[in-house]
Enzyme design. Structure first.
Site, PDB file in Angstrom:
ATOM      1  N   ASP A  66       0.819  -1.204   0.000  1.00 16.32           N
ATOM      2  CA  ASP A  66       0.000   0.000   0.000  1.00 16.32           C
ATOM      3  C   ASP A  66       0.856   1.259   0.000  1.00 16.32           C
ATOM      4  OD1 ASP A  66      -2.201  -1.610   0.141  1.00 16.32           O
ATOM      5  OD2 ASP A  66      -3.007  -0.730   1.982  1.00 16.32           O
ATOM      6  N   HIS A 211       3.702  -2.189   3.528  1.00 19.92           N
ATOM      7  CA  HIS A 211       3.894  -0.811   3.037  1.00 19.92           C
ATOM      8  C   HIS A 211       5.385  -0.620   2.793  1.00 19.92           C
ATOM      9  CE1 HIS A 211       0.362  -0.747   5.736  1.00 19.92           C
ATOM     10  NE2 HIS A 211      -0.112   0.239   4.989  1.00 19.92           N
TER      11      HIS A 211
END
Length: 254
Positions: A66, A211
């Protein structure tokens, strides 16, 4: 929680780091979710068939990142290239796509899947419908302009969604993709802890949330890949995990 990228906006940082550990509970409160295996059982007539492994026959798993791209993305792409592992990047607009446009194209060139993670990372359940639409449309348009690709998947920030977000996603042709395991890498720079959290939660047809913008995450990736390969997992993109089925716009998948 501080963020390594000094160019990132403060609002994006705060929202991204806040309470993601609650997201799986919160996101499922009003909308049912569909599993990858269920999608594979629903091939769509006329849909473009993706090339890739047969996840009905193999033990597949999807790595997703993400809020890409970031300053750490080049290192991550090098690791993925060496390991021949495709992933799905859920792209964030402000201070990401607009700061590293060349990395977005590199992701495509190296066989990764692009998906939508909004422009500024708001909680979509807490803003007006027109704002939800703008968040998603602006990111769609930026990626299409850079790469010519129309993304078909989105991930709501913090996994927070509701019927209204689902309807807007449907109108924009975007299926909603959550995850089955998160390393909570916004909480720690300990790469070994990130690795162990992923491995503890990994399972067949899993969707792993990471992430690449946090300092501890990319160093954890080689160990994650090595161990999962040793456990005979095959890495695929999210769309490959669903094939020959296709995710339906607006629905929520996990």
């Amino acid at each position: 929680m501080p963020r390594k990228n000094p160019r990132a906006g403060g609002r994006s940082v705060a929202l991204l780091a806040a309470a993601t550990s609650l997201a799986l509970t919160l996101s499922g409160c009003s909308m049912s979710t569909v599993s990858p295996a269920d999608v594979r059982g629903e091939p769509v007539e006329g849909a473009v068939q993706l090339e890739g492994p047969d996840c009905d026959e193999l033990k597949c798993i999807a790595l997703t990142f993400d809020s890409a791209p970031s300053e750490h993305t080049p290192e991550l792409l090098e690791i993925l290239r060496e390991e021949e592992v495709p992933v799905t990047f859920f792209l964030l607009g402000r201070n990401h796509i607009d700061t590293y446009p060349e990395l977005v194209q590199q992701m495509v060139d190296e066989g990764h899947e692009l998906a939508n993670h909004t422009w500024t990372h708001p909680r979509l359940t807490e803003i007006e419908p027109d704002e939800v639409r703008e968040e998603l449309e602006r990111t769609q348009e930026a990626v299409a302009e850079l790469t010519g690709i129309t993304m078909t998947l989105m991930r709501p920030p913090q996994g927070r969604t509701n019927d209204e977000v689902g309807e807007i996603s449907r109108e924009l042709g975007l299926a909603q993709v959550l995850w089955s395991v998160t390393a909570k890498d916004y909480q720690t720079t300990d790469s070994e802890l990130i690795r162990s959290r992923v491995l503890d939660g990994a399972d067949e047809d899993g969707i792993i949330l990471l992430h690449d913008l946090y300092d501890g995450t990319v160093p954890a990736v080689p160990g994650i890949i090595e161990e999962l390969k040793a456990q005979h997992y095959t890495f695929v993109t999210v769309s490959q995990l669903f094939a020959p089925g296709v995710a339906e716009p607006g629905r929520v998948y996990r």
